[in-house]
Write an enzyme that holds these catalytic residues in place. Structure first.
Site, PDB file in Angstrom:
ATOM      1  NE  ARG A  50      -2.595   0.437   3.479  1.00 34.14           N
ATOM      2  CZ  ARG A  50      -3.326   0.216   4.547  1.00 34.14           C
ATOM      3  NH1 ARG A  50      -4.642   0.138   4.451  1.00 34.14           N
ATOM      4  NH2 ARG A  50      -2.769   0.036   5.717  1.00 34.14           N
ATOM      5  CE  LYS A  54       3.507   3.081   6.641  1.00 31.32           C
ATOM      6  NZ  LYS A  54       2.194   2.826   7.274  1.00 31.32           N
ATOM      7  CB  VAL A  94      -0.901 -12.643   2.345  1.00 34.71           C
ATOM      8  CG1 VAL A  94      -0.525 -12.853   3.806  1.00 34.71           C
ATOM      9  CG2 VAL A  94      -0.344 -13.773   1.490  1.00 34.71           C
ATOM     10  CB  ALA A  95      -3.442  -7.789   1.813  1.00 35.50           C
ATOM     11  CE1 TYR A 184      -7.544 -11.013  11.348  1.00 33.58           C
ATOM     12  CE2 TYR A 184      -7.737 -12.950  12.753  1.00 33.58           C
ATOM     13  CZ  TYR A 184      -7.181 -12.306  11.666  1.00 33.58           C
ATOM     14  OH  TYR A 184      -6.266 -12.964  10.882  1.00 33.58           O
ATOM     15  CE  LYS A 188      -8.436 -13.688   7.508  1.00 33.41           C
ATOM     16  NZ  LYS A 188      -7.581 -13.170   6.411  1.00 33.41           N
ATOM     17  CB  VAL A 214       1.650 -17.256  12.120  1.00 37.12           C
ATOM     18  CG1 VAL A 214       2.958 -17.413  11.345  1.00 37.12           C
ATOM     19  CG2 VAL A 214       0.482 -17.831  11.319  1.00 37.12           C
ATOM     20  CB  SER A 226       0.236 -13.798  15.149  1.00 34.93           C
ATOM     21  OG  SER A 226       1.489 -13.772  14.486  1.00 34.93           O
TER      22      SER A 226
END
Length: 356
Positions: A50, A54, A94-95, A184, A188, A214, A226
């Site tokens: 994005r 970064k 993955v985002a 969350y 998801k 993870v 995580s």
């Protein structure tokens, strides 16, 4: 689909150029490590970010950069993934947002729908629409979460003996209870549901990886969420510990996977011809008290959170049978996961060395 790990070699050389894969959310924990793993295995990578500024710190960590291209893309901008996906053989989506809880002044359900759920669904559909337009993408691997599942039986609060991919958390129950991390969970759960619906209606080959907690080493500038949740018994963070406790209550245990194994599973499922639908990726799960014991043995600090030992309780099996039956094997168990996580956080300065 040709198995990636068995790409043919004739006279020591590939018959065809290596496949090209797009990774969305490349500056995140899984995304950054997945880019690294793909490059190390010889693939070409289109990494979407994005904010390109970064990603500068990651460029030196992503070896074989000549096979890497960065693309600016925003999940809320339809069409912004078109260039990144163009010419790719597959996409690793993955985002995602990591919002766990919200405290708005307005109606909470309206706020969550408009600020968490709807943007997450819209972003994923934007990526899938770009895959459709590309004409080159053969499969999409979507990163899901164990938060979409529950060990609790539908008819009672009793825990199932085995949790598999069919044990989805009831949406109404999540809305009604609003347990820690519920935003969350909904994001998801509903995003994965919308993704499979769109994929089925439009002929997209979609596979999802249901990640457990993870941990392990990391490339990101900040300590991944995580890992912060996993180490909350050590750090004492009350909000993150409440999330860990909510996971334990919902699943009857804490399920873990090493960052290397979760990335290997993504790549394995991208290339396996028989892969379809969702796959739980869990190397090992254990009772909360056992997890705290592992943390205490690796990092013996005096202020580690005490957890009452669960007497005579056998945790449900968080089953990776579907993934293992395809031939996938895990490299790391809980000892490795905890050791590598603690070591990385000591190197980073997130944890202070224990005086000997």
């Amino acid at each position: 689909m040709e198995d990636l790990e068995a790409a043919a070699a004739v006279g020591g050389k590939r018959e065809e150029p290596p496949p090209t894969y797009c990774v969305t959310g490349a500056t995140g924990y899984i995304g950054s490590w997945l880019v690294k793993t793909l490059l190390e295995r010889g693939y070409k990578v289109h990494a979407t970010v994005r904010d390109p500024a970064k990603s500068l710190s990651l460029l030196s960590l992503w070896t074989s950069g000549e096979r890497l291209r960065l693309f600016r893309a925003d999940m809320q901008e339809e069409g912004s993934f078109d260039e990144a996906v163009k010419g790719c053989n597959g996409v690793f989506h993955v985002a995602s947002s990591m919002k766990f809880n919200v405290h708005p002044n307005e109606d909470i359900e309206t706020y969550v729908r408009s600020n968490a759920i709807d943007p997450a669904i819209k972003g994923t559909l934007n990526v899938l629409k770009a895959c459709l337009r590309s004409k080159s993408v053969k499969r999409v691997v979507f990163t899901s979460s164990i938060s979409t599942l529950t060990a609790k039986d539908d008819s009672s609060e009793n825990l199932r003996h085995v949790v598999n991919e069919s044990c989805q958390a009831p949406v109404d129950h999540v809305w009604n209870t609003k347990a820690s991390g519920w935003v969350y969970v909904l994001s998801k759960r509903l995003t994965e549901e919308a993704a499979f619906k769109f994929a089925n209606e439009n002929g997209i080959d979609l596979v999802s990886v249901i990640t457990t907690t993870v941990a392990g080493p990391f490339l990101t500038l900040d300590v991944p969420t995580s890992i912060r949740v996993l180490l909350s018994p050590i750090t004492g963070d009350p909000e993150l510990f409440s999330i860990l406790s909510a996971v334990n209550a919902r699943m009857g245990s804490i399920a873990l996977v090493h960052i290397e194994d979760i990335c290997s599973a993504h790549i394995f499922l991208m290339g396996h011809a028989k892969a379809e639908g969702p796959y739980i990726c869990c190397a090992q799960n254990c009772l909360m008290s056992n997890l705290v014991q592992h943390l205490a043995e690796e990092y013996p600090c005096s202020n580690i959170r005490s957890v009452e030992k669960e007497s005579n309780l056998v945790p449900p099996e968080i089953s990776s049978k579907k993934l293992r039956d395809l031939g996938f094997n895990y490299k790391h168990g809980i000892e490795d996961i905890v050791h590598h996580t603690i070591s990385s956080c000591l190197d980073y300065g997130f944890l202070l060395p224990i005086a000997k």
